[in-house]
Scaffold this motif. Sequence first.
Motif, short mmCIF file in Angstrom:
data_model
loop_
_atom_site.label_atom_id
_atom_site.label_comp_id
_atom_site.label_asym_id
_atom_site.label_seq_id
_atom_site.Cartn_x
_atom_site.Cartn_y
_atom_site.Cartn_z
N GLY A 54 25.25 15.83 38.32
CA GLY A 54 24.15 16.40 37.64
C GLY A 54 23.33 15.27 37.01
O GLY A 54 23.64 14.30 36.73
N GLU A 55 22.12 15.78 36.42
CA GLU A 55 21.06 14.90 36.01
C GLU A 55 21.35 15.01 34.44
O GLU A 55 20.70 15.19 33.64
CB GLU A 55 19.94 15.77 36.12
N PRO A 61 19.12 18.86 30.03
CA PRO A 61 20.10 19.67 29.82
C PRO A 61 21.43 19.45 30.26
O PRO A 61 21.57 18.70 31.44
CB PRO A 61 19.46 20.92 30.52
N ALA A 62 22.52 19.84 29.72
CA ALA A 62 23.95 19.37 30.18
C ALA A 62 24.15 20.19 31.41
O ALA A 62 24.19 21.04 31.53
CB ALA A 62 24.91 19.62 29.14
N VAL A 63 24.71 19.25 32.23
CA VAL A 63 25.25 19.69 33.68
C VAL A 63 26.92 19.57 33.33
O VAL A 63 27.27 18.17 33.47
CB VAL A 63 24.85 19.27 34.84
N MET A 94 24.71 15.49 20.41
CA MET A 94 24.48 14.24 21.05
C MET A 94 24.71 14.66 22.50
O MET A 94 25.40 13.85 23.34
CB MET A 94 25.67 13.26 20.76
N GLY A 95 24.05 15.81 23.14
CA GLY A 95 23.84 15.99 24.49
C GLY A 95 24.13 17.35 24.92
O GLY A 95 23.84 17.46 26.08
N VAL A 345 27.45 13.89 29.46
CA VAL A 345 26.13 14.45 29.38
C VAL A 345 25.40 13.61 28.26
O VAL A 345 26.15 13.00 27.45
CB VAL A 345 26.32 16.03 28.87
N GLY A 346 24.22 13.55 28.65
CA GLY A 346 23.19 12.71 27.79
C GLY A 346 23.29 11.17 27.70
O GLY A 346 22.67 10.66 27.29
N GLY A 347 24.00 10.99 28.99
CA GLY A 347 24.05 9.50 29.57
C GLY A 347 24.90 8.72 28.46
O GLY A 347 24.77 7.45 28.34
#
Length: 391
Positions: A54-55, A61-63, A94-95, A345-347
């Motif tokens: 996921g990106e 947006p969370a994947v 936080m994501g 998510v959110g890196g």
Amino acid sequence: MSASLLGASVDVPLAGGGWETVRLHEPRQWKDHPQAFEQRVAFAAAHVVADPRGENVPGAPAVVDWEGTLAFRRELFRHGFGVAEAMDTAQRNMGLDWPAVQELVRRSAEQAREYDARIASGAGTDHAPGASSLDEVRAAYAEQVEFVESTGSQVILMASRQLAAVAAGPDDYLSVYSGLLGQVREPVILHWLGEAFDPQLAGYWGSTDVDAATETFLDLVTAHADQVDGVKVSLLSADHETGLRARLPAGVRLYTGDDFNYPELIRGDGTHHSDALLGAFAAVAPAASAALTALDEGDLATYDAEMAPTLPLSRHVFEAPTYYYKTGIAFLSWLAGHQPGFAMVGGLQSARSAVHLGRLFALANDARLLPDPELAAHRMRTWLDGAGLAR
């Protein structure tokens, strides 16, 4: 020790330079405990597993890897825990965006019913970041409460950044929460998340003075005790928690959120005790399960012995800046083989240093919480190699 582990070790970096050699321990065979505990109610606040394809970059947006996310919850059920869903551990604010929260709560509540396990899910106002009045905050809360109730999950009324921003004082908090508590279908868990976990919640309940804020909080709980199953307090102060729980109305539980002092708080002082709703339990579930099983049997010595190795690990995971603890939870899940990759998510996988994560590996090894030490060692070495710290 098995022949493959004999002498096996991993070198992890130290902050001041140099290395620590971590010699792998034989894995412990933890007993399953699929039923709930008798003496304490125990929720583990669970993280989400990001889809490695996921990106999941900051602001996107969370994947979510749904298979991995739900499997992790089944692991918690296997050890006797209810799941505290869609909380800060799952990267709320936080994501994890609202569409992903909704899908998470739906899927998790359905699975909890299948396993006859307890679930409580966070309802807040994070889907309405632009809320600029008390009425807008009320409406945002009501929307999320209605959604969580529709899934069959118990509601956790989360602390709200938006309410903290618009409230002029204690009366505004009492007004918003009193209205919500008058509308809920079943008793809820009230969540008081401290500034260490989210700096935007400073001054919650209308004061930066904790004693004054506590009086407002108690006024609310006392006035609505029939609608409050319990309060979840995450201020990282054992003294505050023991004082608060002694003043709660009869029948209202205190679910400790103190990831620094939970063994003593859950054990109790002979008169009062805390139940638990902890992110730490997602990291130390097998050991905490063994401890709570011993507590059910009245074996306090074994309870203490089982909890003791978990505390240094938890305190490291939650060290300042505490709000980045989610990174450690996900890293431990990866090391333990509960997810295919260390992505968030959110890196947010970048939020802790190589030194911090190396120490986390060492502490998990000490606590014998690595079910497959060879896999964990391989993953730790691979990650260090990618960080430029191969040895």
